[in-house]
Design a protein around this motif. Structure first.
Motif, PDB file in Angstrom:
ATOM      1  N   ARG A   1     -22.380  36.181 -19.527  1.00 35.10           N
ATOM      2  CA  ARG A   1     -23.072  37.349 -18.980  1.00 35.10           C
ATOM      3  C   ARG A   1     -24.556  37.281 -19.317  1.00 35.10           C
ATOM      4  N   ILE A   2     -25.377  37.704 -18.355  1.00 33.21           N
ATOM      5  CA  ILE A   2     -26.810  37.852 -18.591  1.00 33.21           C
ATOM      6  C   ILE A   2     -27.085  39.345 -18.518  1.00 33.21           C
ATOM      7  N   GLY A   3     -27.627  39.896 -19.583  1.00 36.28           N
ATOM      8  CA  GLY A   3     -27.799  41.337 -19.729  1.00 36.28           C
ATOM      9  C   GLY A   3     -28.936  41.931 -18.916  1.00 36.28           C
ATOM     10  N   PRO A   4     -28.996  43.266 -18.866  1.00 42.52           N
ATOM     11  CA  PRO A   4     -30.009  43.993 -18.097  1.00 42.52           C
ATOM     12  C   PRO A   4     -31.431  43.639 -18.542  1.00 42.52           C
ATOM     13  N   GLY A   5     -32.270  43.279 -17.577  1.00 36.71           N
ATOM     14  CA  GLY A   5     -33.672  42.997 -17.865  1.00 36.71           C
ATOM     15  C   GLY A   5     -33.925  41.776 -18.733  1.00 36.71           C
ATOM     16  N   ALA A   6     -32.934  40.918 -18.925  1.00 36.44           N
ATOM     17  CA  ALA A   6     -33.046  39.785 -19.847  1.00 36.44           C
ATOM     18  C   ALA A   6     -34.264  38.896 -19.582  1.00 36.44           C
ATOM     19  N   PHE A   7     -34.571  38.644 -18.334  1.00 33.10           N
ATOM     20  CA  PHE A   7     -35.693  37.774 -17.986  1.00 33.10           C
ATOM     21  C   PHE A   7     -36.700  38.478 -17.084  1.00 33.10           C
ATOM     22  N   GLN A   8     -36.654  39.774 -17.065  1.00 38.30           N
ATOM     23  CA  GLN A   8     -37.527  40.573 -16.200  1.00 38.30           C
ATOM     24  C   GLN A   8     -38.994  40.212 -16.415  1.00 38.30           C
ATOM     25  N   GLY A   9     -39.674  39.921 -15.305  1.00 33.72           N
ATOM     26  CA  GLY A   9     -41.110  39.644 -15.366  1.00 33.72           C
ATOM     27  C   GLY A   9     -41.489  38.282 -15.923  1.00 33.72           C
ATOM     28  N   SER A  10     -40.507  37.417 -16.185  1.00 30.27           N
ATOM     29  CA  SER A  10     -40.830  36.098 -16.745  1.00 30.27           C
ATOM     30  C   SER A  10     -41.375  35.167 -15.665  1.00 30.27           C
ATOM     31  N   ARG A  11     -41.856  34.020 -16.062  1.00 34.30           N
ATOM     32  CA  ARG A  11     -42.458  33.053 -15.146  1.00 34.30           C
ATOM     33  C   ARG A  11     -41.474  31.973 -14.698  1.00 34.30           C
ATOM     34  N   ILE A  12     -40.193  32.241 -14.808  1.00 31.56           N
ATOM     35  CA  ILE A  12     -39.170  31.280 -14.402  1.00 31.56           C
ATOM     36  C   ILE A  12     -39.324  30.952 -12.923  1.00 31.56           C
ATOM     37  N   GLU A  13     -39.194  29.660 -12.588  1.00 34.80           N
ATOM     38  CA  GLU A  13     -39.320  29.219 -11.200  1.00 34.80           C
ATOM     39  C   GLU A  13     -37.977  28.837 -10.581  1.00 34.80           C
ATOM     40  N   HIS A  14     -37.046  28.388 -11.408  1.00 34.65           N
ATOM     41  CA  HIS A  14     -35.743  27.926 -10.930  1.00 34.65           C
ATOM     42  C   HIS A  14     -34.696  28.265 -11.989  1.00 34.65           C
ATOM     43  N   VAL A  15     -33.526  28.731 -11.558  1.00 34.46           N
ATOM     44  CA  VAL A  15     -32.419  28.941 -12.482  1.00 34.46           C
ATOM     45  C   VAL A  15     -31.171  28.259 -11.941  1.00 34.46           C
ATOM     46  N   GLU A  16     -30.401  27.697 -12.876  1.00 33.04           N
ATOM     47  CA  GLU A  16     -29.142  27.041 -12.543  1.00 33.04           C
ATOM     48  C   GLU A  16     -28.096  27.555 -13.526  1.00 33.04           C
ATOM     49  N   PHE A  17     -27.099  28.245 -12.985  1.00 30.44           N
ATOM     50  CA  PHE A  17     -26.082  28.861 -13.838  1.00 30.44           C
ATOM     51  C   PHE A  17     -24.895  27.936 -14.043  1.00 30.44           C
ATOM     52  N   SER A  18     -24.331  27.957 -15.249  1.00 30.51           N
ATOM     53  CA  SER A  18     -23.142  27.155 -15.557  1.00 30.51           C
ATOM     54  C   SER A  18     -21.903  27.818 -14.954  1.00 30.51           C
ATOM     55  N   ALA A  19     -20.820  27.073 -14.896  1.00 28.63           N
ATOM     56  CA  ALA A  19     -19.570  27.568 -14.312  1.00 28.63           C
ATOM     57  C   ALA A  19     -18.951  28.705 -15.123  1.00 28.63           C
ATOM     58  N   SER A  20     -19.333  28.850 -16.375  1.00 30.45           N
ATOM     59  CA  SER A  20     -18.752  29.905 -17.215  1.00 30.45           C
ATOM     60  C   SER A  20     -19.350  31.287 -16.950  1.00 30.45           C
ATOM     61  N   LEU A  21     -20.508  31.353 -16.292  1.00 26.46           N
ATOM     62  CA  LEU A  21     -21.168  32.643 -16.055  1.00 26.46           C
ATOM     63  C   LEU A  21     -20.334  33.515 -15.117  1.00 26.46           C
ATOM     64  N   ARG A  22     -20.073  34.760 -15.542  1.00 26.08           N
ATOM     65  CA  ARG A  22     -19.256  35.683 -14.765  1.00 26.08           C
ATOM     66  C   ARG A  22     -20.050  36.848 -14.194  1.00 26.08           C
ATOM     67  N   ALA A  23     -21.144  37.269 -14.865  1.00 33.24           N
ATOM     68  CA  ALA A  23     -21.864  38.467 -14.414  1.00 33.24           C
ATOM     69  C   ALA A  23     -23.354  38.388 -14.727  1.00 33.24           C
ATOM     70  N   ILE A  24     -24.138  38.913 -13.789  1.00 30.40           N
ATOM     71  CA  ILE A  24     -25.580  39.058 -13.967  1.00 30.40           C
ATOM     72  C   ILE A  24     -25.873  40.549 -13.843  1.00 30.40           C
ATOM     73  N   ALA A  25     -26.420  41.136 -14.889  1.00 25.95           N
ATOM     74  CA  ALA A  25     -26.639  42.583 -14.949  1.00 25.95           C
ATOM     75  C   ALA A  25     -27.853  43.029 -14.131  1.00 25.95           C
ATOM     76  N   ARG A  26     -27.930  44.328 -13.928  1.00 28.65           N
ATOM     77  CA  ARG A  26     -29.008  44.969 -13.174  1.00 28.65           C
ATOM     78  C   ARG A  26     -30.378  44.569 -13.730  1.00 28.65           C
TER      79      ARG A  26
END
Length: 65
Positions: free
Chosen positions: A9-34
């Motif tokens: 799980r990735i929690g609420p606002g975890a990366f809000q406003g960051s400079r990330i350009e690309h994300v790749e999620f692993s097979a274990s990820l089940r939820a991405i929060a608001r």
């Protein structure tokens, strides 16, 4: 940015406003929060695995996608 196997799980606002350009999620990820990646203006690509069950409202709101 690649997320490690085992992350469920990735929690609420975890990366809000960051400079990330690309994300790749692993097979274990089940939820991405608001707002987890909200306002990431540099975000251009997202790779989602089959295991993802829920993407909350506005998880990627106001992104560069």
């Amino acid at each position: 940015m690649e997320f490690p196997e085992g992350l469920e799980r990735i929690g609420p606002g975890a990366f809000q406003g960051s400079r990330i350009e690309h994300v790749e999620f692993s097979a274990s990820l089940r939820a991405i929060a608001r707002g987890a990646f909200a306002k990431c203006a540099n975000l251009r690509s997202v790779e989602i695995s089959e295991g993802l069950e829920k993407i909350a409202a506005a998880a990627f709101g106001m992104c560069g996608l």
